[in-house]
Motif scaffolding. Structure first.
Motif, PDB file in Angstrom:
ATOM      1  N   VAL A  66      15.521 -21.648  33.117  1.00 55.36           N
ATOM      2  CA  VAL A  66      16.315 -21.758  31.886  1.00 55.36           C
ATOM      3  C   VAL A  66      16.551 -20.365  31.310  1.00 55.36           C
ATOM      4  CG1 VAL A  66      16.408 -22.781  29.582  1.00 55.36           C
ATOM      5  CG2 VAL A  66      15.363 -24.046  31.473  1.00 55.36           C
ATOM      6  N   THR A  67      15.452 -19.615  31.166  1.00 56.16           N
ATOM      7  CA  THR A  67      15.603 -18.196  30.804  1.00 56.16           C
ATOM      8  C   THR A  67      14.696 -17.413  31.725  1.00 56.16           C
ATOM      9  OG1 THR A  67      13.851 -18.334  29.139  1.00 56.16           O
ATOM     10  CG2 THR A  67      16.102 -18.653  28.365  1.00 56.16           C
ATOM     11  N   ALA A  68      15.001 -16.182  31.939  1.00 60.77           N
ATOM     12  CA  ALA A  68      14.206 -15.348  32.844  1.00 60.77           C
ATOM     13  C   ALA A  68      13.943 -14.007  32.196  1.00 60.77           C
ATOM     14  CB  ALA A  68      14.940 -15.169  34.170  1.00 60.77           C
ATOM     15  N   PRO A  69      12.897 -13.302  32.629  1.00 57.87           N
ATOM     16  CA  PRO A  69      12.604 -11.993  32.050  1.00 57.87           C
ATOM     17  C   PRO A  69      13.814 -11.064  32.175  1.00 57.87           C
ATOM     18  CG  PRO A  69      10.845 -12.681  33.535  1.00 57.87           C
ATOM     19  CD  PRO A  69      11.944 -13.665  33.691  1.00 57.87           C
ATOM     20  N   GLY A  70      14.125 -10.329  31.080  1.00 59.34           N
ATOM     21  CA  GLY A  70      15.236  -9.387  31.122  1.00 59.34           C
ATOM     22  C   GLY A  70      16.549  -9.979  30.680  1.00 59.34           C
ATOM     23  N   GLU A  71      16.598 -11.324  30.535  1.00 62.41           N
ATOM     24  CA  GLU A  71      17.845 -11.940  30.098  1.00 62.41           C
ATOM     25  C   GLU A  71      17.937 -11.878  28.571  1.00 62.41           C
ATOM     26  OE1 GLU A  71      18.171 -15.895  31.499  1.00 62.41           O
ATOM     27  OE2 GLU A  71      18.622 -15.294  33.544  1.00 62.41           O
ATOM     28  N   GLU A  72      19.136 -11.782  28.051  1.00 64.82           N
ATOM     29  CA  GLU A  72      19.322 -11.807  26.591  1.00 64.82           C
ATOM     30  C   GLU A  72      19.171 -13.230  26.100  1.00 64.82           C
ATOM     31  OE1 GLU A  72      19.631  -9.308  24.476  1.00 64.82           O
ATOM     32  OE2 GLU A  72      19.305  -7.977  26.176  1.00 64.82           O
TER      33      GLU A  72
END
Lengths: 72, 232
Positions: A66-72
């Motif tokens: 869903v979200t990943a490290p480094g994503e805004e």
């Protein structure tokens, strides 16, 4: 001694477990296996440091990010 | 008042205890020699499980009315009631898989039958083994599919059928159903079958294993009483 070939194709599985019913399942590790049966056997043998009340495995390919490290 | 124990149950429990002890040792011998690291760890875990099961089974004997263990077990390797497949260390991974899939499952089928039976001590104490054996079964069945047809599989199945006994028809069906494959065509000579050791093939465990079972190997590396005294 002749060696049996190692599995032609394997999958990665994430292993989750909890010690008490009130605890959330937490990620405890990972196993690599050719099928769900062997993945269960390996997960139980490898992550037996606690008396878990529940352990589940999830094929890594079934995980939707869903979200990943480094994503805004 | 507890129900009387059916005749022969002690003999079956002792054979099961001996088979599980040998199976645990043979699994342990492979814990750094399997084809994958995960299988190494599983071999160690299953070995510990089966050694534990053996202790529980042996612990039930005194409560079954007659303990069939005699002094000959200290001097005669043939006094152990294990299947011939466990007499010698395995030299091939396929032997491990055959024992894991076929023999371990045959022992589980017998344990299920004892848990469903009339003897209270077995009904209660053996139940936990079935939960642990589920993982042995998953491991064995998956590797059995991996290795395919192999003489070790037929040999293990023959010895499983012998171990279940000439009246073990229902248990044989249960074994095949669990493994999801038909029983192979087997040749069992029941006229040579030993009802105490539950096998047809003569022979016994190797000397090294026999020494280990009696604690002699352990003593070789332990501190003797004389050394302990000299050390102060």
């Amino acid at each position: 001694m002749t060696m049996t070939r190692v599995h032609r194709k394997v999958r990665e599985y994430d292993v989750f477990a909890r010690k008490a019913r009130v605890d959330p399942l937490r990620h405890v590790g990972r196993v690599v296996a050719p099928d769900d049966d062997l993945a269960q056997a390996y997960a139980r043998a490898t992550y037996d440091e606690e008396r878990w009340v529940e352990m589940v495995i999830v094929p890594r390919e079934a995980v939707i990010t869903v979200t990943a490290p480094g994503e805004e | 008042m507890s129900k009387p124990v059916p005749g022969g149950v002690s003999d079956i429990v002792l054979s099961l205890a001996d088979c599980k002890q040998l199976l645990g040792l043979r699994y342990a011998e492979w814990c750094s020699a399997t084809p994958t690291l995960e299988a190494d760890i599983a071999a160690a875990a299953m070995g510990l499980d089966d050694l534990g099961h053996s202790r529980v089974l042996a612990g039930c004997l005194s409560e079954l009315g007659s303990d069939p263990r005699g002094p000959e077990r200290e001097t005669e390797p043939g006094a152990y009631r294990n299947v011939a497949f466990l007499d010698q260390p395995w030299t091939e991974w396929n032997q491990f898989v055959a024992a894991n899939a076929i023999l371990d499952t045959a022992f589980t089928v017998m344990i299920e039958s004892l848990v469903e039976g009339p003897v209270e001590v077995l009904r209660t104490r053996l139940r936990k083994m079935l939960a642990e054996e589920r993982y042995h079964f998953l491991h064995g069945r998956s590797w059995l599919n991996e290795i395919g047809p192999d003489p070790s599989v037929d040999q293990a199945w023959t010895e499983a059928v012998e171990w279940l006994g000439p009246e073990g028809g229902e248990l044989r069906k249960r074994l095949a159903a669990k493994l999801e494959r038909p029983e192979p065509k087997l040749s069992v000579d029941w006229s040579r079958w030993d009802p105490i050791r539950r096998r047809s093939r003569p022979g016994a465990i190797d000397g090294h294993t026999f020494d280990m079972l009696r604690g002699l190997e352990e003593r070789r590396y332990g501190v003797t009483r004389a050394e302990a005294t000299a050390g102060g």
